[in-house]
Design an enzyme around this catalytic site. Structure first.
Site: not given
Ligand code: NDP
Length: 297
Positions: A67, A111, A134
């Site tokens: 990422k 994460q 997200d």
């Protein structure tokens, strides 16, 4: 026989000898990333993405590194915050609060999975919804569920882009989403519904799963079981999107769909790897730019 078709984004769908057209997620993801880079270059400011990694889970470390690299390549300022596995929930919440208040940060991603002593729900709910790239914050989940999407989870968003590039007409189509997780299945179903598909969501309690699958014109598999969906579960000509990422008995990466069987029957299909996987990071970058533009006007 190889037949290349140019889709939206200039992506190519390559038809192989097996019958079904292969939907090339790598190519589509590359074009989305290139578009993001162009948008970033025209912004007049550099969007910032913060990725928070707690602990040393090797798979998570790889995802975070990927990422970080992809963000940097698109011109986004990537900040990876690595915290030890023993970090308390209070300390993580304090870090999230700091990132919420940092005007240079447009997107925050924590994460998952988090260590067991930390409640992921509380951490996600603490992220500023405007920076929730997200799309997991309850506000963004609610907006999507009510048909007013704001920031949408990256993997289902990537699937929608693949369907668009493949030219799949969703309005009125019978779509089956196999799996009902908060990360993939549920937002996937909401997006398909918003695109006017007739949506069925199947899960581990569904009766006659093969029969449900056979009725689907668009089948999205997201259960995490290697080769679970067999070729004879698929309607001839159906579009099959395989979200699953599993290790097969031979140790190789494979999806939830028995690919060799399915491609004989399906009209179009995504491979694993090289299908949905690359789209997730591409959509994360897109969400970061979307969040940046909305926040900074
Ligand atoms: P979860 O484990 O959170 O959810 C799995 C879902 O599948 C559940 O709803 C479960 O049903 C259902 N399910 C499990 N087994 C069966 C079965 N035998 N029959 C019917 N339904 C079943 O997984 P995720 O949604 O997080 O991930 C799914 C897959 O997608 C995984 O392989 C994961 O690695 C992959 N993935 C890929 C991404 C990408 O970027 N390509 C991103 C995210 C995930 P129930 O609710 O009843 O338990």
């Amino acid at each position: 026989m190889t037949d290349a078709i140019a889709g939206a984004h200039g992506a190519r769908l390559i038809a192989g000898a097996g019958g079904a057209r292969l939907i090339d997620g790598k190519a589509v993801a590359a074009s989305v990333r290139a578009e993001v880079a162009v948008r970033v270059a025209g912004l007049g400011f550099q969007p910032g993405l913060a990725v928070v990694l707690v602990g040393e889970d090797p798979a998570s470390a790889v995802y975070v590194r990927n990422k970080d690299r992809a963000a940097a390549a698109a011109g986004i300022a990537a900040h990876t915050i690595r915290l030890p596995a023993a970090t308390t929930e209070a300390a993580l919440l304090a870090e999230v609060a700091r990132l919420n208040a940092d005007s240079a940060i447009d997107g925050i991603l924590v994460q998952l999975p988090l260590p067991r002593h930390i409640a992921a729900d509380r951490v996600i709910a603490a992220i500023d919804p405007a920076k929730d790239v997200d799309g997991f914050h309850p506000l963004n989940v609610g907006l999507l569920a009510s048909g007013r999407p704001a920031l949408v989870p990256c993997t289902p968003l990537g699937v929608m882009k693949l369907l668009a590039v493949a030219g799949v007409a969703l309005s009125g189509a019978r779509a089956l989403v196999l799996g009902r997780s908060a990360i993939v299945g549920r937002p996937m179903a909401a997006l398909l519904l918003a695109a006017d598909a007739t949506v069925t969501v199947a899960h581990s309690r569904t009766r006659d799963l093969p029969g449900e699958c056979r009725r689907a014109e668009v089948l999205i598999a997201a259960i995490g079981r290697a080769g679970f969906v067999r070729g004879d579960w698929i309607a001839p000509g159906a579009t099959v999107i395989d979200v699953g990422i599993n290790r097969g008995a031979d140790g190789r990466l494979c999806g939830d769909v028995a690919f060799a069987e399915a491609r004989e029957i399906a009209g179009a299909i995504t491979p694993v790897p090289g299908g949905v996987g690359p789209m997730t990071i591409a959509c994360l970058l897109e969400n970061t730019v979307t969040a940046a533009v909305r926040r900074r006007g």
